[in-house]
Write an enzyme that holds these catalytic residues in place. Structure first.
Site, short mmCIF file in Angstrom:
data_model
loop_
_atom_site.label_atom_id
_atom_site.label_comp_id
_atom_site.label_asym_id
_atom_site.label_seq_id
_atom_site.Cartn_x
_atom_site.Cartn_y
_atom_site.Cartn_z
N MET A 59 43.43 -16.10 -48.89
CA MET A 59 44.25 -15.29 -49.78
C MET A 59 45.65 -15.17 -49.20
O MET A 59 45.83 -15.06 -47.99
CB MET A 59 43.61 -13.91 -49.92
CG MET A 59 44.29 -12.99 -50.88
SD MET A 59 43.50 -11.34 -50.90
CE MET A 59 41.86 -11.74 -51.49
N CYS A 60 46.66 -15.19 -50.09
CA CYS A 60 48.02 -14.98 -49.62
C CYS A 60 48.70 -13.90 -50.45
O CYS A 60 48.19 -13.49 -51.49
CB CYS A 60 48.84 -16.28 -49.64
SG CYS A 60 49.33 -16.87 -51.25
N THR A 61 49.82 -13.43 -49.94
CA THR A 61 50.60 -12.41 -50.62
C THR A 61 51.82 -13.08 -51.25
O THR A 61 52.49 -13.88 -50.60
CB THR A 61 51.08 -11.34 -49.61
OG1 THR A 61 49.94 -10.79 -48.95
CG2 THR A 61 51.84 -10.23 -50.31
#
Length: 185
Positions: A59-61
């Site tokens: 997951m990334c922001t």
């Protein structure tokens, strides 16, 4: 022979244009409501890089902001090895609200981006047609305002990805990481 080749190329181009037009765009798209922090919850793609890197993805922001010209600045921070990497992209608006274009100088690819659906406060489903000299690919992203999303939204992402011709092996719900969740704060 040459006329036949031109005819085939014309049909291929028409097919590509039709494929891009068949991807829906959020009705009454409100760009200002799309800005802010998002988490990449799901990623689906039939590209070679996805097949090679799938097992490493987390997951990334992503922070989306509007430029003075009305385009979208998209800054994604993701874990790579033991460090955080940020990728900045400028999505140029098109004549259709909710549709953007982006050209990657690094990869020489052209991206036709559609905000398929969003309620702005919970999730956004984004589809991208990517064209390169070596061929084309499809990518679908599921963004969330939080690190978790309802099973119904996850199922909608999977269903839409399948509708775009992606297989279950090409659809991934991204695992969370302690570091990735706090990046970009």
């Amino acid at each position: 022979m040459q006329a036949t080749l031109l005819g085939i190329l014309g049909l291929a181009l028409l097919g590509t244009l039709h494929a891009q037009d068949s991807i829906p765009v959020q009705a009454d798209f409100q760009q200002d409501k799309l800005t802010g922090r998002w988490y990449s919850i799901g990623l689906a793609s039939n590209s070679n890089w996805f097949k090679e890197k799938r097992h490493l993805m987390k997951m990334c922001t992503t922070i989306i902001s509007t430029t003075a010209e009305g385009n979208l600045e998209v800054n994604s921070t993701y874990p790579k090895g033991d460090q955080c990497v940020t990728r900045n992209s400028l999505y140029t608006k098109t004549e259709q609200p909710g549709r953007f274009s982006y050209t990657s100088a690094r990869w020489g690819s052209k991206h036709n981006i559609h905000v398929v659906e969003t309620n702005y406060e919970e999730y956004a489903l984004v589809a991208t047609q990517i064209s390169r000299s070596t061929g084309s690919s499809t990518m679908v992203l599921l963004y969330s305002r939080t690190k978790e999303l309802s099973p119904e939204r996850l199922e909608r992402f999977t269903q839409f990805s399948r509708e775009q011709g992606l297989t279950d092996d090409e659809i991934l719900i991204l695992p969370q990481t302690g570091e990735a969740g706090s990046m970009g704060r």
